[in-house]
Design an enzyme around this catalytic site. Structure first.
Site, short mmCIF file in Angstrom:
data_model
loop_
_atom_site.label_atom_id
_atom_site.label_comp_id
_atom_site.label_asym_id
_atom_site.label_seq_id
_atom_site.Cartn_x
_atom_site.Cartn_y
_atom_site.Cartn_z
N HIS A 246 6.88 39.36 27.42
CA HIS A 246 5.68 39.10 28.37
C HIS A 246 6.44 39.30 29.59
O HIS A 246 5.66 39.82 30.69
CB HIS A 246 5.18 37.42 28.32
CG HIS A 246 4.32 37.18 26.98
ND1 HIS A 246 5.02 36.90 25.98
CD2 HIS A 246 3.18 37.38 26.81
CE1 HIS A 246 4.10 36.66 24.99
NE2 HIS A 246 2.82 36.92 25.72
N ASP A 319 0.26 45.07 21.10
CA ASP A 319 0.38 43.62 21.76
C ASP A 319 -0.22 43.99 23.24
O ASP A 319 -0.53 45.13 23.54
CB ASP A 319 1.78 43.24 21.69
CG ASP A 319 1.82 41.65 22.04
OD1 ASP A 319 1.00 41.12 22.43
OD2 ASP A 319 2.85 41.16 21.82
#
Length: 599
Positions: A246, A319
């Site tokens: 992330h 993702d």
């Protein structure tokens, strides 16, 4: 809210035609493919581009979001409502998030899902939307109480039961489907072999690839039985990294041989189990592709390994494209194009939808991406929508939500599964179980991380309430993940009034003030029971604690199960699914895979 008859009438011409053209829940046979290709041939290029996008949108309603959510949509997406977004971009999917205010309660979620379908089917040549979310259970869940929340993956790994994993998928999938969510980004198929992994950890079933494979496959079969698309993630394997994708770009140095015997094993099992979608990872694995591209953008990884070597022809979803791991090398206009060229089908949550959507459209018009390649992905997406029954009837009913979501039977099932996962790591002098006759007054202290979505929290309060229900007089005192000297002193003083202390630990490091807290509580002479409420590795940092449990998460269902074990209402049955090593000597294993005590 319009009547169900009115809802079903929207887009009735398309729905009726499709209902006769497709076999609900069936496989993509040649005849179905022929009809799907005919449908694609009637779509505009813009509609085909829209089908490959899955995006967030703010608000609890497709047409009447709160003003703050409408403002957020306008700022980030250039529209005010989900209905406007669908009309402009003709997106094939919407992902629900708690922070986007999509998941207030089950009935609202069902209404939102129906609103999205009405908006999409109301468009020319409108197709149903595939609604998705991250409902892993444990520490990652977007739909909370009163829906049923199960233990997370590592807890299921500690239980070791394929039947429990399948039950989780079947029950949780049934509840999601009742609310209109047909694609779940679960299970995590990563093999967590790095205790320092900041992004996977307890989201993984464990460190044994064969065990991870068995449990992931079982959960997938449960979701399939419920009519929901499971998603194995994060290919080619995110379990051995110390960087969170992330916020950074992880590099995994496994050789090709290590990848084959470790990371690939659960994904092979997922494919054999009929997994409907596989999510890529924003990681670099030089042994699989030395170009420097993240796996999400790597043709050798997505097409070469996943499609050709492993033989997977289902939907591949990225993702989230707003994560740093996929944005370090290329701009937001190049990422979606490169992902499609690599072989993915669904582009998940780009940071700027207009930039990504127009980039793909331009790439096809300019010839960089062929329309035939785009249609391959649209066909896979439509096959999935067909198998899930969306093309025949995309709507859900409030009555089904009431009959299905968070029923007493489902909640009891989650509790029973949780009881089979709690792991007793240490129990010197048979301190546990505690009895109200000898240790009536309990002090519950420790870390109180933000409660996972939809759970009661805080952990100290949940534990204290559960222990009080079991006959103790338990008092909660939150000391946090980094207690100050004053907080520690207050806890020590309170311990003097208790017969025993229960302390929740959370990701304890060598320098954590939590170690000081536990040390000073032990120095009072009061019995101390520690519960690792996230990573079981905490026990290695606190070798002096005489009783240590691992709950693998701080959700209500796992904490209540830990309380029942502490009280002896049930015997501990869990077994470590990961090894716990000495922090100063990682080659030395303190507690191996399979370790677990009982009464």
């Amino acid at each position: 809210m319009p009547s169900r008859r009115t809802v079903l009438a929207v887009g009735a011409g398309l729905t009726t035609a499709l209902a006769t053209a497709f076999t609900v829940g069936g496989t993509a046979h040649a005849d179905a493919d022929r009809r799907l290709r005919a449908l694609i041939s009637r779509m505009t290029l813009e509609e085909k581009v829209g089908q490959v996008f899955v995006t967030r949108v703010y608000g609890h309603s497709a047409t009447a979001p709160d003003q703050a959510d409408a403002d957020a949509n306008l700022a980030e997406l250039g529209v005010r409502t989900a209905a406007e977004l669908i009309a402009r971009y003709r997106v094939g999917g919407i992902i629900y998030f708690t922070w986007a205010h999509n998941t207030r309660d089950p009935l609202q979620i069902a209404d939102l899902s129906n609103g999205l379908q009405r908006a999409s089917l109301g468009q020319p040549r409108g197709l149903p939307v595939l609604v998705s979310t991250d409902q892993e259970h444990g520490i990652v869940a977007r739909v909370g109480e009163p829906a049923t929340l199960f233990p997370g993956a590592m807890a299921i790994g500690a239980g070791g039961s394929r039947a429990d994993a399948r039950t989780l998928g079947r029950v949780a999938g049934g509840e999601l489907r009742a609310m209109g969510v047909r694609q779940d980004y679960s299970p995590v198929a990563d093999v967590n072999v790095n205790p320092a992994n900041p992004v996977i950890g307890v989201r993984s079933f464990g460190a044994d690839p064969e065990a991870v494979a068995e449990l992931a496959a079982a959960e997938i079969r449960g979701y399939r039985a419920a009519g929901v698309a499971a998603t194995a993630k994060h290919f080619p394997g995110h379990g051995d990294t110390a960087v969170d994708s992330h916020y950074g770009f992880p590099v995994i140095t496994h050789t090709r041989e290590v990848w084959e015997r470790l990371d690939a094993v659960p994904f092979r099992a997922a494919i054999a189990a009929g997994v409907d979608s596989i999510m890529t990872a924003h990681i670099l694995v030089p042994s699989l592709d030395d170009s420097g591209d993240p796996a999400t953008l790597s043709r050798p990884v997505v097409t070469g390994l996943l499609r050709e070597k492993l033989g997977y022809d289902g939907v591949v979803v990225t993702d989230a494209l707003d994560m740093a791991g996929v944005r370090t090398k290329y701009g937001d206009d190049r990422v979606p194009v490169l992902a499609l060229k690599a072989g993915v089908d669904q582009l998940l949550n780009p940071p700027k939808l207009d930039v990504a959507w127009n980039a793909v459209l331009r790439a096809v018009r300019d010839g960089e991406l062929t329309e035939a390649r785009l249609e391959e992905s649209v066909l896979r997406i439509l096959r999935l929508k067909d198998r899930l029954g969306l093309l025949a009837d995309p709507y859900v009913s409030r009555d089904r939500v009431r009959r299905t979501v968070g029923t007493k039977a489902h909640l009891a099932t989650a509790d029973r599964i949780a009881e089979r996962t709690t792991t007793l790591l240490v129990n010197e002098g048979a301190l546990l179980p505690l009895s109200p006759r000898t240790h009536r007054r309990l002090l519950v202290v420790g870390a109180d991380p933000a409660s996972p979505s939809g759970t009661t929290g805080p952990p100290t309060g949940v534990l204290a309430a559960a222990l009080t229900e079991l006959g103790f007089t338990a008092t909660a005192l939150s000391t946090g993940t980094a207690p100050s000297a004053e907080t520690i002193a207050r806890a020590v003083t309170a311990a003097g009034e208790a017969d025993a202390v229960v302390v929740g630990t959370y990701n304890v490091s060598a320098t954590s003030p939590q170690k000081t807290l536990v040390g000073q509580l032990l120095a009072t002479g009061r019995p101390v029971v520690a519960v690792a409420v996230r990573n079981p590795y905490d026990v290695a940092q606190l070798p002096s604690v005489t009783a240590y449990l691992a709950s693998y998460s701080w959700t209500d269902v796992e904490l209540r199960a830990a309380a029942r074990v502490i009280a002896g209402a049930v015997a501990p049955q869990g077994r470590l699914p990961v090894p716990v090593q000495r922090p100063d000597e990682p080659a030395s294993v303190l507690y191996p895979i399979g370790h677990g005590l009982s009464y």
